[in-house]
Design a protein around this motif. Structure first.
Motif, PDB file in Angstrom:
ATOM      1  N   HIS A 296       7.417 -10.683   4.593  1.00  0.00           N
ATOM      2  CA  HIS A 296       6.077 -10.455   5.164  1.00  0.00           C
ATOM      3  C   HIS A 296       4.949 -10.675   4.168  1.00  0.00           C
ATOM      4  CE1 HIS A 296       6.251  -6.606   3.055  1.00  0.00           C
ATOM      5  NE2 HIS A 296       7.434  -6.405   3.604  1.00  0.00           N
ATOM      6  N   GLY A 297       5.270 -11.159   2.963  1.00  0.00           N
ATOM      7  CA  GLY A 297       4.238 -11.420   1.975  1.00  0.00           C
ATOM      8  C   GLY A 297       3.754 -10.154   1.287  1.00  0.00           C
ATOM      9  N   LEU A 298       2.917 -10.330   0.288  1.00  0.00           N
ATOM     10  CA  LEU A 298       2.380  -9.194  -0.462  1.00  0.00           C
ATOM     11  C   LEU A 298       0.880  -9.369  -0.665  1.00  0.00           C
ATOM     12  CD1 LEU A 298       5.138  -8.945  -3.238  1.00  0.00           C
ATOM     13  CD2 LEU A 298       4.802  -7.338  -1.344  1.00  0.00           C
ATOM     14  N   THR A 299       0.161  -8.258  -0.683  1.00  0.00           N
ATOM     15  CA  THR A 299      -1.278  -8.302  -0.938  1.00  0.00           C
ATOM     16  C   THR A 299      -1.530  -8.335  -2.448  1.00  0.00           C
ATOM     17  OG1 THR A 299      -1.516  -5.904  -1.055  1.00  0.00           O
ATOM     18  CG2 THR A 299      -1.679  -6.919   1.134  1.00  0.00           C
ATOM     19  N   VAL A 300      -2.770  -8.609  -2.812  1.00  0.00           N
ATOM     20  CA  VAL A 300      -3.146  -8.608  -4.221  1.00  0.00           C
ATOM     21  C   VAL A 300      -2.894  -7.228  -4.828  1.00  0.00           C
ATOM     22  CG1 VAL A 300      -5.096  -8.762  -5.816  1.00  0.00           C
ATOM     23  CG2 VAL A 300      -4.821 -10.472  -4.007  1.00  0.00           C
ATOM     24  N   THR A 301      -3.231  -6.187  -4.092  1.00  0.00           N
ATOM     25  CA  THR A 301      -3.023  -4.823  -4.593  1.00  0.00           C
ATOM     26  C   THR A 301      -1.541  -4.542  -4.812  1.00  0.00           C
ATOM     27  OG1 THR A 301      -5.023  -4.016  -3.494  1.00  0.00           O
ATOM     28  CG2 THR A 301      -3.374  -2.377  -4.105  1.00  0.00           C
ATOM     29  N   GLU A 302      -0.719  -4.948  -3.858  1.00  0.00           N
ATOM     30  CA  GLU A 302       0.722  -4.720  -3.995  1.00  0.00           C
ATOM     31  C   GLU A 302       1.293  -5.469  -5.198  1.00  0.00           C
ATOM     32  OE1 GLU A 302       1.896  -3.973   0.707  1.00  0.00           O
ATOM     33  OE2 GLU A 302       1.801  -6.015  -0.096  1.00  0.00           O
ATOM     34  N   LEU A 303       0.853  -6.707  -5.374  1.00  0.00           N
ATOM     35  CA  LEU A 303       1.309  -7.485  -6.534  1.00  0.00           C
ATOM     36  C   LEU A 303       0.807  -6.864  -7.837  1.00  0.00           C
ATOM     37  CD1 LEU A 303       0.839 -11.111  -5.169  1.00  0.00           C
ATOM     38  CD2 LEU A 303       2.995 -10.089  -5.912  1.00  0.00           C
ATOM     39  N   SER A 304      -0.418  -6.400  -7.831  1.00  0.00           N
ATOM     40  CA  SER A 304      -0.989  -5.772  -9.012  1.00  0.00           C
ATOM     41  C   SER A 304      -0.152  -4.558  -9.428  1.00  0.00           C
ATOM     42  CB  SER A 304      -2.435  -5.342  -8.733  1.00  0.00           C
ATOM     43  OG  SER A 304      -2.964  -4.621  -9.820  1.00  0.00           O
ATOM     44  N   ASN A 305       0.232  -3.757  -8.446  1.00  0.00           N
ATOM     45  CA  ASN A 305       1.029  -2.559  -8.734  1.00  0.00           C
ATOM     46  C   ASN A 305       2.434  -2.927  -9.236  1.00  0.00           C
ATOM     47  OD1 ASN A 305      -1.058  -0.868  -7.949  1.00  0.00           O
ATOM     48  ND2 ASN A 305      -0.343  -0.738  -5.829  1.00  0.00           N
ATOM     49  N   LYS A 306       3.028  -3.938  -8.623  1.00  0.00           N
ATOM     50  CA  LYS A 306       4.389  -4.318  -9.013  1.00  0.00           C
ATOM     51  C   LYS A 306       4.430  -4.972 -10.396  1.00  0.00           C
ATOM     52  CE  LYS A 306       6.154  -4.944  -4.290  1.00  0.00           C
ATOM     53  NZ  LYS A 306       7.284  -3.975  -4.376  1.00  0.00           N
ATOM     54  N   LEU A 307       3.384  -5.715 -10.727  1.00  0.00           N
ATOM     55  CA  LEU A 307       3.337  -6.398 -12.015  1.00  0.00           C
ATOM     56  C   LEU A 307       2.787  -5.516 -13.133  1.00  0.00           C
ATOM     57  CD1 LEU A 307       1.951  -9.895 -10.903  1.00  0.00           C
ATOM     58  CD2 LEU A 307       4.285  -9.381 -11.644  1.00  0.00           C
TER      59      LEU A 307
END
Length: 213
Positions: A24-35
Motif C-alpha cells: 500500500h506504499g508509505l508516506t514521507v512521515t512513515e519513511l522518515s520514522n523507519k529510516l
C-alpha cells in the motif's frame, strides 16, 4: 556505515527495500520514522528516485515502487541463467533429458534456461521463454510445494502429461536464495520418471542455489 560507503545511496536503497515490502506504499512521515531521518531528507531521496522512475507517488502522496525497478529486474534473468548453466548441463547429460531452470513470473512459471542432452537420439523440445501456469507441470508445482515447506527442506515433484502428451517431468525448487523463486527440473518422453531422477534433480537444484548465493 564505513568510510568507503555512501550514506545517501544507502538510504535510497533502504527506501526501495521498505517500499518493496509493502503493498500500500508509505508516506514521507512513515519513511522518515523507519529510516530515522528528517522529512527533508526523505523528500530529497524520493525526488531523486522518482526522476529515475524507481518510485512513484500516488494522489495521496504515498510512495510506491516504480516501473523502473521492473526494467532493472529484467537484467536478472541473464545473470541467473549464466550461474545455472553448468549444473543444468551436467543434469541433462547425466539423465539424458532436457534440463531447465524455471522462475516465477507473476502467476506463471517461466523457463529462463534450457539445456538439451547431446547424446540421446531424441528428447523433448523445450525452449527458454516457454511459460505455463504455476499449478501445471513439475516446475511450477515444485515452486508451489516449496512455499509450504520449512526453509532448507527440499523435495522433488513428479508429473506426467500435464504440459505435453506423453511427457513426464521432475523438478525441485531453489531453496535459500534471497530474491529468486524458481526450480530446476527435467522433462522427458516417458510414461514414468526413473527412480534416480528425482534425487538427481534435487542435487542439481542445490548446485544452482549455491551458485546464486
Amino acid at each position: 556505515m564505513t568510510a568507503e560507503t555512501s550514506q545517501t545511496l544507502d538510504r535510497g536503497l533502504r527506501v526501495l527495500k521498505l517500499l518493496a515490502d509493502t503493498d500500500h506504499g508509505l508516506t514521507v512521515t512513515e519513511l522518515s520514522n523507519k529510516l530515522g531521518v528528517n522529512r527533508t531528507v526523505v523528500y530529497r531521496l524520493l525526488a531523486t528516485l522518482e526522476q529515475h522512475a524507481l518510485i512513484r507517488r500516488d494522489l495521496g502522496g504515498r510512495a510506491r515502487v516504480g516501473l523502473g525497478v521492473l526494467r532493472l529486474g529484467r537484467q536478472v534473468h541473464p545473470l541467473v541463467r549464466e550461474a545455472a548453466l553448468p549444473a543444468l548441463r551436467s543434469l541433462a547429460e547425466d539423465i539424458g533429458a532436457t534440463a531447465h531452470l524455471t522462475l516465477v513470473d507473476g502467476t506463471d512459471a517461466l523457463a529462463v534456461a534450457v539445456v538439451e542432452p547431446t547424446w540421446t537420439d531424441y528428447h523433448v523440445a523445450y525452449r527458454a521463454g516457454f511459460r505455463h501456469p504455476l499449478d501445471r507441470g513439475a516446475a511450477g508445482r515444485a515452486i508451489l510445494a516449496a512455499r509450504q515447506k520449512p526453509v532448507g527442506e527440499t523435495a522433488f515433484t513428479l508429473t506426467h502429461g500435464e504440459l505435453e502428451a506423453g511427457a513426464s517431468g521432475a523438478a525441485a525448487a531453489l531453496m535459500g536464495v534471497t530474491g529468486v523463486e524458481g526450480s530446476v527440473g527435467v522433462v522427458m518422453l516417458a510414461d514414468a520418471v526413473p527412480e534416480r531422477v528425482g534425487p538427481r534433480v534435487v542435487d542439481a537444484a542445490r548446485e544452482v542455489a549455491d551458485a546464486l548465493r
